[in-house]
Design an enzyme around this catalytic site. Sequence first.
Site, PDB file in Angstrom:
ATOM      1  N   TYR A   1       0.836  -1.195   0.000  1.00 18.08           N
ATOM      2  CA  TYR A   1       0.000   0.000   0.000  1.00 18.08           C
ATOM      3  C   TYR A   1       0.867   1.239   0.000  1.00 18.08           C
ATOM      4  O   TYR A   1       2.071   1.192   0.272  1.00 18.08           O
ATOM      5  CB  TYR A   1      -0.946  -0.002   1.194  1.00 18.08           C
ATOM      6  CG  TYR A   1      -0.326   0.406   2.508  1.00 18.08           C
ATOM      7  CD1 TYR A   1      -0.521   1.687   3.038  1.00 18.08           C
ATOM      8  CD2 TYR A   1       0.465  -0.483   3.236  1.00 18.08           C
ATOM      9  CE1 TYR A   1       0.046   2.062   4.251  1.00 18.08           C
ATOM     10  CE2 TYR A   1       1.037  -0.120   4.442  1.00 18.08           C
ATOM     11  CZ  TYR A   1       0.832   1.151   4.944  1.00 18.08           C
ATOM     12  OH  TYR A   1       1.401   1.526   6.136  1.00 18.08           O
TER      13      TYR A   1
ATOM     14  N   LYS B   1       6.499  -1.698   2.265  1.00 15.73           N
ATOM     15  CA  LYS B   1       5.241  -1.130   2.783  1.00 15.73           C
ATOM     16  C   LYS B   1       4.116  -2.116   2.497  1.00 15.73           C
ATOM     17  O   LYS B   1       3.348  -1.982   1.538  1.00 15.73           O
ATOM     18  CB  LYS B   1       4.972   0.238   2.145  1.00 15.73           C
ATOM     19  CG  LYS B   1       4.026   1.113   2.972  1.00 15.73           C
ATOM     20  CD  LYS B   1       4.074   2.544   2.484  1.00 15.73           C
ATOM     21  CE  LYS B   1       3.099   3.439   3.235  1.00 15.73           C
ATOM     22  NZ  LYS B   1       3.471   3.643   4.641  1.00 15.73           N
TER      23      LYS B   1
ATOM     24  N   GLU C   1      12.416   3.440  14.487  1.00 21.41           N
ATOM     25  CA  GLU C   1      11.429   4.414  14.019  1.00 21.41           C
ATOM     26  C   GLU C   1      10.244   4.397  14.973  1.00 21.41           C
ATOM     27  O   GLU C   1      10.382   3.942  16.107  1.00 21.41           O
ATOM     28  CB  GLU C   1      11.006   4.109  12.576  1.00 21.41           C
ATOM     29  CG  GLU C   1      10.460   2.706  12.362  1.00 21.41           C
ATOM     30  CD  GLU C   1      10.121   2.393  10.918  1.00 21.41           C
ATOM     31  OE1 GLU C   1       9.987   3.331  10.124  1.00 21.41           O
ATOM     32  OE2 GLU C   1       9.979   1.200  10.588  1.00 21.41           O
TER      33      GLU C   1
ATOM     34  N   LEU D   1      11.033   1.828   7.537  1.00 21.44           N
ATOM     35  CA  LEU D   1      10.404   2.212   6.281  1.00 21.44           C
ATOM     36  C   LEU D   1      11.113   3.447   5.740  1.00 21.44           C
ATOM     37  O   LEU D   1      11.404   4.384   6.486  1.00 21.44           O
ATOM     38  CB  LEU D   1       8.928   2.527   6.494  1.00 21.44           C
ATOM     39  CG  LEU D   1       8.159   2.917   5.225  1.00 21.44           C
ATOM     40  CD1 LEU D   1       8.028   1.730   4.292  1.00 21.44           C
ATOM     41  CD2 LEU D   1       6.797   3.486   5.568  1.00 21.44           C
TER      42      LEU D   1
END
Length: 276
Positions: free
Chosen positions: A30, A143, A175, A199
């Site tokens: 996505y 992702k 993160e 990411l």
Amino acid sequence: MYFFKDRFMTKDEVRISPDDRGYYFGDGVYEVFRIYGGKLYEKEAHMRRLENSARELRLPLPYSLAEISDLLERLTAQSELDEATLYMQITRGEAVRSHPFPAGAESVLMAYCSEVDRPTRAMQSGISAVTQDDIRWLRCDLKTLNLLPNVLAKQKAMDHGVQEVVLHRNGTVTECSASNVMIVADGMLLTHPANHLILHGITRGVVLELARGLGLRVREEAFGLDELLGAEEVFITGTTVEVTPLVRIDGQPIGSGEPGIVTRRLQTAFEATFSA
């Protein structure tokens, strides 16, 4: 307005099969795009990341990248929204539930726009976070639809009355549950390198380039929890959070407990990338 299975339609017309592998396995990818002034922000960067995620998952795209780009532009125009996000996902398609890739399955693309305001209040006053072990898989650079660890982390934040969770692996900060994190220490901007443990955020990349353009010293280098809590400034970056200060972590104020000078400069520079 939605795009689903080769045509534009209303939300009520969307019919997702219970045999879709996105439903069974989270077998899909996505992207979330920001819309500013009715235009998709950093579309090309999102498309490159989409292509990489699909390639690494051996997930065939249902259309060429150029065709997907055109579909998203048309969806954005039809939404007639000025400040919004566009969500798009691609699954491996419908098949009898079985782990191996199904023969003959056709990938399914779904996308829609939602009106979303900029997080002005959070960016001005800052937000709070707690820390937590990062127990996700080792391909966080992809992702994918597999977001349950992120969901649990975000819920932990809600349970603690804060807005975010900062993740770490054996004390090394990676993160957050839904954003990248950066610190300012001794005048240096630090953030975890863009490897398989985080990411590769689109806003992250923009902010790093802006920081270099402002003459700031920048290092994509791992740092620990002690450096996080002892930093002069901490902020998160992301499509929906832009550049948001973290002013308190684990109940401890960061620096003065107020958004810092570097964060403010980067917020201003970031806004200038999409404002007239």
